[in-house]
Write a protein that holds these residues in place. Structure first.
Motif, PDB file in Angstrom:
ATOM      1  N   LEU A  60      -4.689  -9.151  -1.280  1.00 30.90           N
ATOM      2  CA  LEU A  60      -4.348 -10.004  -0.142  1.00 30.90           C
ATOM      3  C   LEU A  60      -4.697  -9.334   1.183  1.00 30.90           C
ATOM      4  CD1 LEU A  60      -0.908 -11.473  -1.320  1.00 30.90           C
ATOM      5  CD2 LEU A  60      -3.096 -12.688  -1.107  1.00 30.90           C
ATOM      6  N   LEU A  61      -4.379  -8.045   1.291  1.00 32.39           N
ATOM      7  CA  LEU A  61      -4.703  -7.330   2.522  1.00 32.39           C
ATOM      8  C   LEU A  61      -6.216  -7.224   2.720  1.00 32.39           C
ATOM      9  CD1 LEU A  61      -2.032  -4.468   2.389  1.00 32.39           C
ATOM     10  CD2 LEU A  61      -2.037  -6.478   3.873  1.00 32.39           C
ATOM     11  N   ILE A  86       4.758   2.336  -1.748  1.00 30.34           N
ATOM     12  CA  ILE A  86       5.693   1.291  -2.149  1.00 30.34           C
ATOM     13  C   ILE A  86       6.175   1.566  -3.561  1.00 30.34           C
ATOM     14  CG2 ILE A  86       5.971  -1.168  -2.535  1.00 30.34           C
ATOM     15  CD1 ILE A  86       3.792  -1.662  -0.504  1.00 30.34           C
ATOM     16  N   THR A  87       7.507   1.590  -3.756  1.00 32.06           N
ATOM     17  CA  THR A  87       8.105   1.771  -5.068  1.00 32.06           C
ATOM     18  C   THR A  87       8.735   0.471  -5.514  1.00 32.06           C
ATOM     19  OG1 THR A  87      10.173   2.542  -4.059  1.00 32.06           O
ATOM     20  CG2 THR A  87       8.547   4.213  -4.641  1.00 32.06           C
ATOM     21  N   LEU A  88       8.567   0.148  -6.777  1.00 33.52           N
ATOM     22  CA  LEU A  88       9.115  -1.088  -7.348  1.00 33.52           C
ATOM     23  C   LEU A  88       9.947  -0.724  -8.561  1.00 33.52           C
ATOM     24  CD1 LEU A  88       5.842  -3.206  -7.115  1.00 33.52           C
ATOM     25  CD2 LEU A  88       7.807  -3.350  -5.588  1.00 33.52           C
ATOM     26  N   THR A 138       0.118  -4.486 -11.275  1.00 35.08           N
ATOM     27  CA  THR A 138      -0.340  -5.846 -10.979  1.00 35.08           C
ATOM     28  C   THR A 138       0.090  -6.272  -9.581  1.00 35.08           C
ATOM     29  OG1 THR A 138      -0.225  -6.442 -13.325  1.00 35.08           O
ATOM     30  CG2 THR A 138      -0.254  -8.249 -11.727  1.00 35.08           C
ATOM     31  N   ILE A 139       1.345  -5.992  -9.239  1.00 40.65           N
ATOM     32  CA  ILE A 139       1.844  -6.375  -7.916  1.00 40.65           C
ATOM     33  C   ILE A 139       1.114  -5.614  -6.822  1.00 40.65           C
ATOM     34  CG2 ILE A 139       3.880  -6.330  -6.421  1.00 40.65           C
ATOM     35  CD1 ILE A 139       5.579  -6.844  -8.885  1.00 40.65           C
ATOM     36  N   ARG A 140       0.922  -4.325  -7.032  1.00 41.06           N
ATOM     37  CA  ARG A 140       0.188  -3.540  -6.038  1.00 41.06           C
ATOM     38  C   ARG A 140      -1.249  -4.021  -5.901  1.00 41.06           C
ATOM     39  NH1 ARG A 140       2.399   2.408  -7.966  1.00 41.06           N
ATOM     40  NH2 ARG A 140       4.520   2.189  -7.121  1.00 41.06           N
ATOM     41  N   GLY A 141      -1.871  -4.385  -7.034  1.00 41.35           N
ATOM     42  CA  GLY A 141      -3.226  -4.904  -6.962  1.00 41.35           C
ATOM     43  C   GLY A 141      -3.303  -6.213  -6.189  1.00 41.35           C
ATOM     44  N   ARG A 155       5.296  -0.368 -15.789  1.00 40.04           N
ATOM     45  CA  ARG A 155       4.144   0.194 -15.085  1.00 40.04           C
ATOM     46  C   ARG A 155       3.051  -0.848 -14.900  1.00 40.04           C
ATOM     47  NH1 ARG A 155      -0.663   2.925 -16.307  1.00 40.04           N
ATOM     48  NH2 ARG A 155      -1.192   4.567 -14.784  1.00 40.04           N
ATOM     49  N   ALA A 156       2.830  -1.678 -15.915  1.00 35.37           N
ATOM     50  CA  ALA A 156       1.807  -2.713 -15.803  1.00 35.37           C
ATOM     51  C   ALA A 156       2.160  -3.729 -14.712  1.00 35.37           C
ATOM     52  CB  ALA A 156       1.623  -3.424 -17.139  1.00 35.37           C
TER      53      ALA A 156
END
Length: 281
Positions: A22-23, A2-4, A14-17, A9-10
């Motif tokens: 959640l998963l 997933i690219t945002l 955070t979003i990926r974490g 970078r922070a």
């Protein structure tokens, strides 16, 4: 991956974490509910008020699970363990040998045998279920461990996977073995088989899980309680006459533990074995 774009970078980390969290929570939720419910009594399980964790943990649900005279959970777990422990290595080794023969040994009719193996994958199991039961029953396999074991020893899907693996096996290694005087059996046992460790581990683990979770065939063959497997014993807690929810969830926790251990031990091999396309150099 997933690219945002447009985020620091922070922020991306955070979003990926959060997504991973959640998963992970969604994946672990069934295990949490199963463990929570196994430590509650019947009144707490049927109460309309939600509690995240029981105020009083009823560990006696697990002791009652094995003390129940109507359900032979201990012998059933032993039967499941024995069946899975035999089926996994034997079916995997048979599939490996068959796959090597179909990939390497130039014998007449090899294409016909391969076509028959592929054809077995196209036949629904419901079509072969009754004939298999008639054959096994006529041989006295009802209420026996061998009647539960033998029909699951042949895995055509694993045969095809091993065949594709051995087709990509370097022929130079086999040529070196022939110079040492090895025949086809020696090449398979001393060269090809040791090089397919990841495939053996991954398919063996999947075969163990499939055998452990099998329900319909053990239900039909194991008609006597002494021949029950863990899945059959577990289903006896939920019948049209009685519903033993604490026993059902406690049995589910005990039954799933071997699968969790198997998955944690073999997860790397499962991914590597299915994804591999040759030897590591």
């Amino acid at each position: 991956m997933i690219t945002l774009p447009g985020l620091s970078r922070a922020a991306r980390l955070t979003i990926r974490g959060l997504l991973v969290g959640l998963l992970t929570a969604a994946f672990l939720a069934p295990f949490y509910l199963m463990l929570r419910n196994s430590l509650m009594d019947s009144q707490g399980l049927t109460s309309p008020e939600w509690t995240w964790w029981p105020s009083t943990m009823h560990f006696e649900n697990f002791t009652a699970l094995f003390d129940d005279p109507s359900v032979s959970m201990g012998p059933a777990l032993g039967n499941s363990l024995l069946i899975a422990a035999v089926t996994a290595p034997v079916s995997t080794l048979l599939a490996s040998a068959a796959g090597y023969a179909l990939a390497r040994i130039p014998v007449p009719g090899r294409g016909v045998v391969l076509a028959l193996v592929v054809a077995t994958l196209m036949i629904p199991s419901s079509v072969t279920f009754v004939p298999t039961f008639v054959v096994v029953g006529s041989m006295g396999g009802v209420n026996t461990l061998w009647g539960l074991l033998v029909p699951g020893l042949f895995n055509p899907f694993a045969v095809l996977l091993f065949r594709n693996f051995y087709l990509q096996f370097p022929s130079e290694i086999e040529d070196a073995g022939r110079l040492d005087g090895l025949g086809w059996l020696g090449l398979y046992g001393r060269v090809a088989l040791p090089s397919s460790g990841a495939m053996l581990a991954s398919l063996g683990a999947l075969s163990f899980i499939e055998s452990w979770n099998s329900f319909l065939w053990p239900l039909v063959i194991g008609q006597d309680p002494s021949a029950w497997t863990a899945q059959i014993a577990l289903s006896s807690f939920l019948t049209a006459q009685t519903i033993n929810l604490p026993g059902l969830f406690a049995g589910a926790v005990v039954t799933i533990l071997p699968l969790v251990v198997m998955f944690l031990v073999a997860q790397r091999h499962i991914v590597e074995g299915i994804a591999t396309s040759g030897l590591k150099g």
